[in-house]
Design a protein around this motif. Structure first.
Motif, PDB file in Angstrom:
ATOM      1  N   VAL A  50       0.819  -1.211   0.000  1.00 10.15           N
ATOM      2  CA  VAL A  50       0.000   0.000   0.000  1.00 10.15           C
ATOM      3  C   VAL A  50       0.853   1.261   0.000  1.00 10.15           C
ATOM      4  CG1 VAL A  50      -1.842  -1.162   1.267  1.00 10.15           C
ATOM      5  CG2 VAL A  50      -0.079   0.072   2.545  1.00 10.15           C
ATOM      6  N   ASN A  51       0.188   2.378  -0.317  1.00 15.07           N
ATOM      7  CA  ASN A  51       0.736   3.689  -0.006  1.00 15.07           C
ATOM      8  C   ASN A  51       0.383   3.947   1.452  1.00 15.07           C
ATOM      9  OD1 ASN A  51       0.280   6.690   0.487  1.00 15.07           O
ATOM     10  ND2 ASN A  51       1.323   6.779  -1.486  1.00 15.07           N
ATOM     11  N   ASN A  52       1.368   4.063   2.301  1.00 12.19           N
ATOM     12  CA  ASN A  52       1.178   4.113   3.745  1.00 12.19           C
ATOM     13  C   ASN A  52       0.254   5.250   4.199  1.00 12.19           C
ATOM     14  OD1 ASN A  52       1.439   3.948   6.521  1.00 12.19           O
ATOM     15  ND2 ASN A  52       3.666   3.889   6.535  1.00 12.19           N
ATOM     16  N   PRO A  53       0.577   6.519   3.912  1.00  9.72           N
ATOM     17  CA  PRO A  53      -0.285   7.591   4.413  1.00  9.72           C
ATOM     18  C   PRO A  53      -1.681   7.584   3.802  1.00  9.72           C
ATOM     19  CG  PRO A  53       1.428   8.479   2.982  1.00  9.72           C
ATOM     20  CD  PRO A  53       1.780   7.055   3.236  1.00  9.72           C
ATOM     21  N   ALA A  54      -1.812   7.166   2.555  1.00  8.00           N
ATOM     22  CA  ALA A  54      -3.138   7.145   1.926  1.00  8.00           C
ATOM     23  C   ALA A  54      -4.051   6.135   2.607  1.00  8.00           C
ATOM     24  CB  ALA A  54      -3.017   6.830   0.435  1.00  8.00           C
ATOM     25  N   LEU A  55      -3.530   4.947   2.920  1.00 13.27           N
ATOM     26  CA  LEU A  55      -4.350   3.946   3.588  1.00 13.27           C
ATOM     27  C   LEU A  55      -4.671   4.366   5.015  1.00 13.27           C
ATOM     28  CD1 LEU A  55      -5.834   1.293   3.624  1.00 13.27           C
ATOM     29  CD2 LEU A  55      -3.690   0.160   4.274  1.00 13.27           C
ATOM     30  N   THR A  56      -3.675   4.900   5.727  1.00 12.59           N
ATOM     31  CA  THR A  56      -3.923   5.373   7.088  1.00 12.59           C
ATOM     32  C   THR A  56      -5.046   6.407   7.098  1.00 12.59           C
ATOM     33  OG1 THR A  56      -1.620   4.992   7.725  1.00 12.59           O
ATOM     34  CG2 THR A  56      -2.891   6.502   9.094  1.00 12.59           C
ATOM     35  N   ALA A  57      -4.992   7.345   6.166  1.00  9.63           N
ATOM     36  CA  ALA A  57      -6.008   8.396   6.090  1.00  9.63           C
ATOM     37  C   ALA A  57      -7.386   7.819   5.788  1.00  9.63           C
ATOM     38  CB  ALA A  57      -5.617   9.416   5.026  1.00  9.63           C
ATOM     39  N   GLN A  58      -7.462   6.875   4.861  1.00  7.72           N
ATOM     40  CA  GLN A  58      -8.765   6.296   4.517  1.00  7.72           C
ATOM     41  C   GLN A  58      -9.367   5.550   5.698  1.00  7.72           C
ATOM     42  OE1 GLN A  58     -10.656   6.553   1.412  1.00  7.72           O
ATOM     43  NE2 GLN A  58     -12.044   6.013   3.087  1.00  7.72           N
ATOM     44  N   ILE A  59      -8.545   4.799   6.428  1.00 11.86           N
ATOM     45  CA  ILE A  59      -9.036   4.100   7.616  1.00 11.86           C
ATOM     46  C   ILE A  59      -9.504   5.108   8.664  1.00 11.86           C
ATOM     47  CG2 ILE A  59      -8.421   2.556   9.512  1.00 11.86           C
ATOM     48  CD1 ILE A  59      -8.722   1.124   6.862  1.00 11.86           C
ATOM     49  N   LEU A  60      -8.772   6.203   8.824  1.00 14.71           N
ATOM     50  CA  LEU A  60      -9.190   7.239   9.777  1.00 14.71           C
ATOM     51  C   LEU A  60     -10.569   7.795   9.425  1.00 14.71           C
ATOM     52  CD1 LEU A  60      -5.887   9.247  10.355  1.00 14.71           C
ATOM     53  CD2 LEU A  60      -7.292   8.201  12.136  1.00 14.71           C
ATOM     54  N   VAL A  61     -10.793   8.087   8.154  1.00 10.91           N
ATOM     55  CA  VAL A  61     -12.076   8.655   7.738  1.00 10.91           C
ATOM     56  C   VAL A  61     -13.199   7.633   7.909  1.00 10.91           C
ATOM     57  CG1 VAL A  61     -13.374   9.533   5.746  1.00 10.91           C
ATOM     58  CG2 VAL A  61     -11.065  10.377   6.221  1.00 10.91           C
ATOM     59  N   SER A  62     -12.965   6.390   7.527  1.00  7.72           N
ATOM     60  CA  SER A  62     -13.988   5.354   7.703  1.00  7.72           C
ATOM     61  C   SER A  62     -14.310   5.153   9.185  1.00  7.72           C
ATOM     62  CB  SER A  62     -13.512   4.031   7.079  1.00  7.72           C
ATOM     63  OG  SER A  62     -13.348   4.162   5.682  1.00  7.72           O
TER      64      SER A  62
END
Length: 296
Positions: A248-260
């Motif tokens: 994965v792209n680390n910050p992009a996945l972290t951000a998406q999980i945060l929003v969900s």
């Protein structure tokens, strides 16, 4: 449909991706961005303020700040009557922080979901599911190779470090090496800075190699990954083998999980939670019956 009004607290690497994920979500709107200085951000049309109270009707604060500052920010937001979600990643401190924030969240009739990145976070859900599938056995979580944002941020906070990159290299059976590359301020002693890093809580229990470089920029890569393997027993049947793998792209996945997870936070009873404690369907937008029909 009333949209969830979200404030982004901190606008570094994660904050930028959180903004992108919020703008892509059908049930959120961006209340604004809170940072140390209220200077305009090029290309951003949302309010930029230094205090969340300057924003209107904030439902939830998405905390995009270093892990060591999250408890203070979460406490502040909860006491102001705002739900919170964060990606706190110091594994050994998660249970204690959950207990402390649980008291504050309940007192203020709000919810907080902590450690909502991908590890800890979504990977925690995978490990929980695998444990349910094979109650006896061993699980190995092998990270990388890739950039650890939490570890890189921890190094950057050390006096004398101008810039830093911490790479996580899997060496098997859940063991890892931290490859740390640092630029140091002119005139400072590398060995002194190195000793401080090696004694930091993020690194003192790991196999850590530290190298001084002229520039971090040519080494940067936001890619990361994980492989979770469990070999165990279902009932009395041996040799059950499960493997989960992602790159994965680390910050992009972290951000998406945060929003969900921010979405899920608004649906919980007051209190503090980790991701394994909330109904997984609450991470998704849309009608519950339609989701069940589509996914079950």
């Amino acid at each position: 449909m009333k949209k969830i009004n979200a404030a982004i607290i901190g606008y570094g690497n994660i904050g930028r991706y959180v903004l992108n994920a919020l703008e892509s979500a059908p049930d959120f709107k961006v209340a604004g961005i809170v940072r140390r200085e209220a200077t305009p951000i090029e290309g951003i049309n949302y309010p930029v303020v230094t205090d969340v109270t300057a924003l209107k009707d904030v439902d939830i604060a998405i905390l995009c700040v270093p892990s060591r500052h999250i408890k203070a920010y979460a406490t502040e937001m909860l006491e102001k009557g705002i739900h919170t979600v964060d990606s706190f990643d110091i594994h050994t401190d998660i249970a204690a922080m959950r207990r402390e924030l649980d008291v504050i969240a309940k007192k203020n009739n709000r919810s907080a979901i902590i450690s909502a990145g991908w590890d800890p976070g979504s990977d925690s859900i995978i490990r929980t599911l695998l444990l349910a599938a094979a109650p006896k056995g061993i699980t190995y979580t092998n990270f990388g190779p890739g950039m650890s944002m939490g570890h890189s941020t921890a190094v950057k906070a050390i006096d004398g470090v101008k810039d830093a990159l911490s790479m996580t290299i899997p060496i098997g059976t859940g063991q890892h090496r931290r490859m740390v590359y640092i630029e140091i301020e002119e005139g400072l002693d590398f060995e002194t800075v190195k000793s401080t890093i090696l004694n930091d809580d993020y690194f003192k229990k790991d196999d850590t190699v530290i190298q001084q470089v002229d520039s971090i920029e040519p080494l940067k890569d936001a890619g990361h990954g994980v492989t979770i393997t469990r070999k165990g027993v279902s009932g009395s049947t041996d040799n059950q083998l499960f493997e989960f793998d992602m790159r994965v792209n680390n910050p992009a996945l972290t951000a998406q999980i945060l929003v969900s997870t921010a979405r899920a936070a608004t649906k919980q009873m007051p209190g503090a939670y980790t991701m394994i404690e909330i109904p997984i369907i609450d991470l998704l937008p849309g009608d519950r019956d339609e989701l069940i029909t589509a996914l079950v």
